[in-house]
Design a protein around this motif. Sequence first.
Motif, PDB file in Angstrom:
ATOM      1  N   LYS A 183       0.826  -1.191  -0.178  1.00  0.00           N
ATOM      2  CA  LYS A 183       0.209   0.209  -0.177  1.00  0.00           C
ATOM      3  C   LYS A 183       0.871   1.366  -0.131  1.00  0.00           C
ATOM      4  CE  LYS A 183      -4.563  -1.245   2.112  1.00  0.00           C
ATOM      5  NZ  LYS A 183      -5.373  -0.625   3.066  1.00  0.00           N
ATOM      6  N   LYS A 184       0.126   2.405  -0.892  1.00  0.00           N
ATOM      7  CA  LYS A 184       1.352   3.583  -0.853  1.00  0.00           C
ATOM      8  C   LYS A 184       1.023   4.200   1.194  1.00  0.00           C
ATOM      9  CE  LYS A 184       1.080   7.687  -3.037  1.00  0.00           C
ATOM     10  NZ  LYS A 184       1.286   8.510  -4.304  1.00  0.00           N
ATOM     11  N   LYS A 185       2.309   4.568   1.297  1.00  0.00           N
ATOM     12  CA  LYS A 185       2.835   5.581   2.541  1.00  0.00           C
ATOM     13  C   LYS A 185       3.200   4.762   3.299  1.00  0.00           C
ATOM     14  CE  LYS A 185       0.017   9.674   1.749  1.00  0.00           C
ATOM     15  NZ  LYS A 185      -0.825  10.645   1.888  1.00  0.00           N
ATOM     16  N   ALA A 186       3.037   3.026   2.642  1.00  0.00           N
ATOM     17  CA  ALA A 186       3.925   2.061   3.558  1.00  0.00           C
ATOM     18  C   ALA A 186       4.442   1.093   3.304  1.00  0.00           C
ATOM     19  CB  ALA A 186       2.160   1.238   4.440  1.00  0.00           C
ATOM     20  N   TYR A 187       5.323   1.649   2.217  1.00  0.00           N
ATOM     21  CA  TYR A 187       6.028   0.248   1.217  1.00  0.00           C
ATOM     22  C   TYR A 187       7.312  -0.442   2.746  1.00  0.00           C
ATOM     23  CZ  TYR A 187       3.825   1.476  -2.646  1.00  0.00           C
ATOM     24  OH  TYR A 187       3.152   1.927  -4.005  1.00  0.00           O
ATOM     25  N   LYS A 188       7.912   1.577   2.492  1.00  0.00           N
ATOM     26  CA  LYS A 188       8.917   0.937   3.851  1.00  0.00           C
ATOM     27  C   LYS A 188       8.896   0.258   4.746  1.00  0.00           C
ATOM     28  CE  LYS A 188      12.291   3.565   6.312  1.00  0.00           C
ATOM     29  NZ  LYS A 188      13.045   5.507   7.068  1.00  0.00           N
ATOM     30  N   TYR A 189       7.386   0.478   5.909  1.00  0.00           N
ATOM     31  CA  TYR A 189       7.011  -0.453   6.860  1.00  0.00           C
ATOM     32  C   TYR A 189       6.589  -1.688   6.345  1.00  0.00           C
ATOM     33  CZ  TYR A 189       4.123  -2.380  10.456  1.00  0.00           C
ATOM     34  OH  TYR A 189       4.154  -3.417  11.764  1.00  0.00           O
ATOM     35  N   GLN A 190       6.467  -2.076   4.993  1.00  0.00           N
ATOM     36  CA  GLN A 190       5.835  -3.404   4.945  1.00  0.00           C
ATOM     37  C   GLN A 190       7.131  -3.917   4.800  1.00  0.00           C
ATOM     38  OE1 GLN A 190       2.291  -1.962   2.132  1.00  0.00           O
ATOM     39  NE2 GLN A 190       1.857  -4.164   2.548  1.00  0.00           N
ATOM     40  N   PHE A 191       8.268  -3.743   3.462  1.00  0.00           N
ATOM     41  CA  PHE A 191       9.673  -4.454   3.117  1.00  0.00           C
ATOM     42  C   PHE A 191      10.212  -4.007   4.397  1.00  0.00           C
ATOM     43  CE2 PHE A 191       8.359  -2.670  -0.763  1.00  0.00           C
ATOM     44  CZ  PHE A 191       8.865  -4.258  -2.272  1.00  0.00           C
ATOM     45  N   SER A 192      10.476  -3.124   5.490  1.00  0.00           N
ATOM     46  CA  SER A 192      10.892  -3.726   6.631  1.00  0.00           C
ATOM     47  C   SER A 192      10.843  -5.259   6.992  1.00  0.00           C
ATOM     48  CB  SER A 192      10.981  -2.658   7.528  1.00  0.00           C
ATOM     49  OG  SER A 192       9.833  -2.173   7.921  1.00  0.00           O
ATOM     50  N   GLN A 193       9.030  -4.958   7.824  1.00  0.00           N
ATOM     51  CA  GLN A 193       8.557  -6.156   8.124  1.00  0.00           C
ATOM     52  C   GLN A 193       9.375  -7.695   6.986  1.00  0.00           C
ATOM     53  OE1 GLN A 193       7.016  -6.958  10.930  1.00  0.00           O
ATOM     54  NE2 GLN A 193       7.799  -4.928  11.508  1.00  0.00           N
ATOM     55  N   TYR A 194       9.075  -7.742   6.278  1.00  0.00           N
ATOM     56  CA  TYR A 194       9.198  -9.002   4.928  1.00  0.00           C
ATOM     57  C   TYR A 194      10.599  -8.865   5.433  1.00  0.00           C
ATOM     58  CZ  TYR A 194       9.910 -11.303   0.628  1.00  0.00           C
ATOM     59  OH  TYR A 194      10.292 -12.361   0.063  1.00  0.00           O
ATOM     60  N   ALA A 195      11.680  -8.000   5.521  1.00  0.00           N
ATOM     61  CA  ALA A 195      13.169  -8.589   5.917  1.00  0.00           C
ATOM     62  C   ALA A 195      13.041  -9.323   7.208  1.00  0.00           C
ATOM     63  CB  ALA A 195      14.117  -7.444   5.477  1.00  0.00           C
ATOM     64  N   TRP A 196      12.960  -8.276   8.031  1.00  0.00           N
ATOM     65  CA  TRP A 196      12.485  -8.636   9.268  1.00  0.00           C
ATOM     66  C   TRP A 196      12.241  -9.839   9.859  1.00  0.00           C
ATOM     67  CZ3 TRP A 196      15.242  -8.549  13.789  1.00  0.00           C
ATOM     68  CH2 TRP A 196      14.697  -8.696  14.816  1.00  0.00           C
ATOM     69  N   THR A 197      11.337 -10.427   8.577  1.00  0.00           N
ATOM     70  CA  THR A 197      10.610 -12.244   8.775  1.00  0.00           C
ATOM     71  C   THR A 197      11.740 -13.070   8.900  1.00  0.00           C
ATOM     72  OG1 THR A 197       8.311 -10.971   8.655  1.00  0.00           O
ATOM     73  CG2 THR A 197       8.793 -13.639   8.410  1.00  0.00           C
ATOM     74  N   HIS A 198      12.524 -12.986   7.224  1.00  0.00           N
ATOM     75  CA  HIS A 198      13.388 -13.417   6.509  1.00  0.00           C
ATOM     76  C   HIS A 198      14.303 -13.689   7.627  1.00  0.00           C
ATOM     77  CE1 HIS A 198      11.079 -13.667   3.334  1.00  0.00           C
ATOM     78  NE2 HIS A 198      11.285 -14.545   3.189  1.00  0.00           N
ATOM     79  N   MET A 199      14.883 -12.756   8.453  1.00  0.00           N
ATOM     80  CA  MET A 199      16.343 -12.708   9.237  1.00  0.00           C
ATOM     81  C   MET A 199      14.974 -13.586  10.832  1.00  0.00           C
ATOM     82  SD  MET A 199      17.676  -9.377  11.463  1.00  0.00           S
ATOM     83  CE  MET A 199      18.683 -10.018  12.982  1.00  0.00           C
ATOM     84  N   ILE A 200      14.429 -13.469  10.443  1.00  0.00           N
ATOM     85  CA  ILE A 200      13.937 -14.466  11.820  1.00  0.00           C
ATOM     86  C   ILE A 200      13.537 -15.787  11.777  1.00  0.00           C
ATOM     87  CG2 ILE A 200      11.727 -15.105  13.070  1.00  0.00           C
ATOM     88  CD1 ILE A 200      11.385 -12.169  13.021  1.00  0.00           C
ATOM     89  N   LEU A 201      13.680 -16.245  10.849  1.00  0.00           N
ATOM     90  CA  LEU A 201      13.619 -17.340  10.082  1.00  0.00           C
ATOM     91  C   LEU A 201      14.907 -17.842   9.541  1.00  0.00           C
ATOM     92  CD1 LEU A 201      10.749 -17.514   6.914  1.00  0.00           C
ATOM     93  CD2 LEU A 201      10.246 -18.028   9.584  1.00  0.00           C
ATOM     94  N   LEU A 202      15.874 -17.041   9.390  1.00  0.00           N
ATOM     95  CA  LEU A 202      16.990 -17.735   9.200  1.00  0.00           C
ATOM     96  C   LEU A 202      17.968 -17.622  10.666  1.00  0.00           C
ATOM     97  CD1 LEU A 202      19.702 -17.805   7.133  1.00  0.00           C
ATOM     98  CD2 LEU A 202      20.003 -15.544   7.112  1.00  0.00           C
ATOM     99  N   MET A 203      17.666 -16.347  11.562  1.00  0.00           N
ATOM    100  CA  MET A 203      18.514 -16.467  12.527  1.00  0.00           C
ATOM    101  C   MET A 203      17.847 -17.147  13.821  1.00  0.00           C
ATOM    102  SD  MET A 203      21.282 -15.054  12.138  1.00  0.00           S
ATOM    103  CE  MET A 203      22.430 -14.772  12.850  1.00  0.00           C
TER     104      MET A 203
END
Length: 426
Positions: free
Chosen positions: A176-196
């Motif tokens: 969603k517009k104006k939430a791109y940064k938050y959504q992508f940071s959550q996407y990266a954070w989720t993958h970090m959790i799965l990996l680490m």
Amino acid sequence: MQRYSGAGDATPGTPSPTHGGRLRHRKRSSEVFSDVNKANGANLLLNDQNKYKSMLVRTYSSLWMMAGFVFLIYMGHLYIWAMVVVIQIFMAKELFNLLRKANEDRQLPGFRMLNWHFFFTAMLFTYGRFLSRQLVNTVTSDKLLYKLVSGVIKYQMFICYFLYIAGFVWFIVTLKKKAYKYQFSQYAWTHMILLMVFAQSSFTVANIFDGIFWFLLPASLIAINDVAAYFFGFFFGKTPLIKLSPKKTWEGFIGASVTTMLSAFVLANFMGHFQWLTCPRKDLSTGWLHCDPGPMFTPESYSLPGWMPQWFPWGEVAIMPVQWHALALGLFASIIAPFGGFFASGFKRAFKFKDFGDSIPGHGGFTDRMDCQMVMAVFAYIYYQSFVMVLDLSVETILEQILRNLTIEEQHDLYGQLGKLLARAN
């Protein structure tokens, strides 16, 4: 000219600083310092009381955890695996909530479910790879389940990849517009959790089914190291160890290292006498185990050197080969595994929070207790696979390869040809 007695150029109307005034001034100063000392003493007493109260809460919760842990060890492999899964879910929940922003989440309905979609996809992939052999051995007696499981195992990688791609498409569609940064940071954070977190802790399950010994000993060494570091630091700690964790001291680190190494050698001998702990589990049942302990858990006699004193009652000692391997695990648990805790401490300082959660009184969250365990689980798995496991072809291994690589028709053909070969041999 009027002259005034006293020191300096005192102005008219100003009282002279008499000796009595100086005494009164000193008395007031003494009273102020006395009040300050009393306040400081009260604060020190309060801090000391809080320190011991925190230690008691931590001790009580540790005893409860130990009691539950021992009960699950008694129940067996399947229950320990269930415990690991529950801990992973709690850890994921704690970490998902760390960077969560309520305002953004309200504008993104269903976005939080995407985290759990990736989590359970990773769980299906990881445990499908680790436990496929045990699953096959469990359902061989049921023809329908056997066909279903063999199909799932053969196409498991494709199924998991499709689920991951579905989550990826879900993420793109919900941007969603104006939430791109938050959504992508959550996407990266989720993958970090799965990996680490998830990927590392999942190695624990492989250790469990290789024999509870290879799960219990490393986990116990981390707990012993943590407790010993706490008590040595509590009573003797004076020299700071690392800036990331100000409460850690060199005295606690060294005392815990010696304690962990000695405990590793002794515990390996104690645990090595129980087949329930040393036998691998080849299926997902919960029955008692009986197996040949093998040379790793068979004691070997070592003669003591001649310089030992005459009053020493033993001329030789029996040591299991696994005890030497336990020293390697103890060394890693003492020197390297604590850096998992330092990593967690640095992460918490970066985001300015004390604990990952408050699920365990006196300890914080599950992630606070498992930071070193995850590092240790990976090392124990790699060490076992590299230096302990005997590479041999077993019926279970061959059966797993057949199910993964042959179709049902090819399996029937193989069965027929084996029957003919066995008939000729007889």
